[in-house]
Design an enzyme around this catalytic site. Sequence first.
Site, short mmCIF file in Angstrom:
data_model
loop_
_atom_site.label_atom_id
_atom_site.label_comp_id
_atom_site.label_asym_id
_atom_site.label_seq_id
_atom_site.Cartn_x
_atom_site.Cartn_y
_atom_site.Cartn_z
N ASN A 1 -8.11 3.85 8.51
CA ASN A 1 -7.50 2.73 9.22
C ASN A 1 -7.68 2.80 10.73
O ASN A 1 -7.64 1.80 11.42
CB ASN A 1 -6.02 2.63 8.87
N GLN B 1 -7.58 -0.35 3.42
CA GLN B 1 -8.38 -0.96 4.48
C GLN B 1 -9.72 -1.49 3.97
O GLN B 1 -10.29 -2.41 4.56
CB GLN B 1 -8.63 0.05 5.61
N CYS C 1 1.48 8.64 24.42
CA CYS C 1 2.55 7.88 25.06
C CYS C 1 3.05 6.76 24.16
O CYS C 1 4.22 6.40 24.19
CB CYS C 1 2.06 7.23 26.35
N THR D 1 11.95 -7.52 -10.95
CA THR D 1 11.44 -8.87 -11.22
C THR D 1 10.15 -9.09 -10.43
O THR D 1 10.09 -8.82 -9.24
CB THR D 1 12.51 -9.91 -10.82
N SER E 1 -3.62 -3.41 -0.86
CA SER E 1 -2.51 -4.16 -0.27
C SER E 1 -3.00 -5.54 0.16
O SER E 1 -4.13 -5.70 0.60
CB SER E 1 -1.98 -3.38 0.93
N ALA E 2 -2.12 -6.55 0.04
CA ALA E 2 -2.56 -7.94 0.30
C ALA E 2 -2.61 -8.31 1.78
O ALA E 2 -3.47 -9.08 2.19
CB ALA E 2 -1.61 -8.89 -0.43
N HIS E 3 -1.71 -7.74 2.58
CA HIS E 3 -1.59 -8.29 3.94
C HIS E 3 -2.71 -7.88 4.89
O HIS E 3 -2.79 -8.35 6.02
CB HIS E 3 -0.21 -7.97 4.54
N GLY F 1 0.81 -1.21 0.00
CA GLY F 1 0.00 0.00 0.00
C GLY F 1 0.84 1.26 0.00
O GLY F 1 0.54 2.24 -0.68
N THR F 2 1.92 1.24 0.76
CA THR F 2 2.78 2.42 0.86
C THR F 2 3.35 2.80 -0.49
O THR F 2 3.30 3.96 -0.91
CB THR F 2 3.92 2.15 1.86
C1 LIG Z 1 -4.97 3.16 4.97
C2 LIG Z 1 -3.65 2.53 4.76
N1 LIG Z 1 -2.87 2.95 3.77
C3 LIG Z 1 -1.66 2.41 3.53
C4 LIG Z 1 -1.16 1.40 4.33
C5 LIG Z 1 0.21 0.85 4.03
O1 LIG Z 1 0.12 -0.39 3.40
P1 LIG Z 1 1.37 -1.38 3.39
O2 LIG Z 1 1.55 -1.86 4.79
O3 LIG Z 1 0.96 -2.49 2.46
O4 LIG Z 1 2.53 -0.63 2.88
C6 LIG Z 1 -1.94 0.94 5.40
C7 LIG Z 1 -1.46 -0.11 6.29
O5 LIG Z 1 -0.58 0.01 7.08
C8 LIG Z 1 -3.21 1.52 5.62
O6 LIG Z 1 -3.97 1.13 6.63
#
Ligand SMILES: Cc1ncc(COP(=O)(O)O)c(C=O)c1O
Lengths: 120, 376
Positions: free
Chosen positions: B147, B175, B316, B233, B195-197, B70-71
């Site tokens: 998120n 999300q 904190c 790749t 994003s897959a995870h 996702g990033t």
């Molecule tokens: C809204 C949102 N955007 C982006 C990300 C980043 O995705 P990734 O962990 O696959 O880089 C996340 C998760 O951490 C997310 O919740």
Amino acid sequence: MYTKKVMKHFQKPKNYGEMKDADAIGTAGNERCGDILKIYLKIKNNKIQKISFETFGCPAAISASDVLCELCKGKTLKQALNITAKDISEYLGDLPKLKQHCSVLGKEALKKAIEDYKKN
Amino acid sequence: MKVYLDNGATTKLDDSVTKAILPYFNEKYGNASSLHSKGQEAKMALEESREIIAKKLKARPDEIIFTSGGTESDNLALKGVAQLHDSGHIITTKIEHPAITNTCKELEKQFEVTYLDVDKEGFISLHQLKNSIKPNTILISIMHANNEIGTIQPLKEIGEIAKEHKILFHSDAVQSFTKEDINTKKINIDLISISAHKIHGPKGIGALYVKNKTKLKKQILGGKHEYNLRAGTENVSSAVGFAKAVQVSNKKDIKHMKKLRDYFITNILKIKHTKLNGPKERLCNNINLSFAYIEGESIGALLDAKGICSSTGSACSSKELKASAVLEAIHLPPEYINGSLRLTMSKFTTKEELDYTLEELKKIVEKLRKLSPLGK
Ligand SMILES: Cc1ncc(COP(=O)(O)O)c(C=O)c1O
């Protein structure tokens, strides 16, 4: 992320609670993360007879408060004022770097309580 | 009992995903760019995976660009659009993931960025969006589901505004993907990050939906992989896992999570001075609460000691010792802002796990309130 000792004092603090008949009260707030600590003292012949705390904060702040109380018990006011943040941190077997500021708070609250006592 | 309620951070692989991935490590390990049979076998798996993901978005396979997550998708979307211009204006929100926020901060060196406010429930105002548009606005980037507090923004309406002004529209749907319907045929949207995870797939793979003919400045240079938008790749095993995770996602699981979510919220709000952060109608797996007068990291640490994994937005707990920007943006009252707790479920979450969490959480809140000088 925390040592066993931190977790012990955090999960089972011995010295918490409001003290209805306290001779002195000191409050300190931590601007960095919003922690608030209140110290209650019962003093006799310049010695700390009883001490308790109330803390709003993270595990490091709560355990550091409990340890401060532990270290103060039976000490003279002067001795108590000499307790340092490092003493607390060492007693806890090192706080994470990011949490060092939590151990400073107790000393401030204690100092305020003792000043409050001396004024009256 | 062990209870994992941090599925917003990441999820467990679905067994079918693990099974689908494994052959690609030591049997079908070819490079998808190689012309021999081993390579073509991998290429086939990669393209099948692309098709499955495209279909979920009602998109064409050539509109799906695989990335490392996702990033990276967020970075490619924002920088990819911006760097085709010398200057310009970008509109985003105050509640984006750091992948967007920090990319925007970097782009501020050269571009103007507007961060839209949100209301108490985390919704942007379409009115403010319209009013923020300038003649030189080049991109609108507004996340789908938040998120932290699970607010779902109205993509359709935002898309219409973008279309009317001929501005590109990107959404971070990391999300919401597979949890909320996203139909690229029905909404006007140019770029979508996924994003897959977060959906029981592997970590380290994601994708960017890039609508046909949308131009982007390539960010990772090298070979001509991924329609010449992302070199390197191809991560075939992960792409296969991602596609499998999409394939096994279904409406029944979503219903299951919604039911559990509402059950938990109803019961936890019986604790005094407790607030639900975010709207009632929200992302199916998201619960975000604030308990007045106590601190979130302490709640989380005591939950962890009972085998329950959660997360918090307290000051904190953060490396910068700052409360969550999202909770700041919804103007949570000060006595609530550091007492936040996020519980995010998955299809594997059970009612028994939630009952156990409810029971332990009640005890923990009571205990920490006894320790606290506030609210007395
Ligand atoms: C809204 C949102 N955007 C982006 C990300 C980043 O995705 P990734 O962990 O696959 O880089 C996340 C998760 O951490 C997310 O919740």
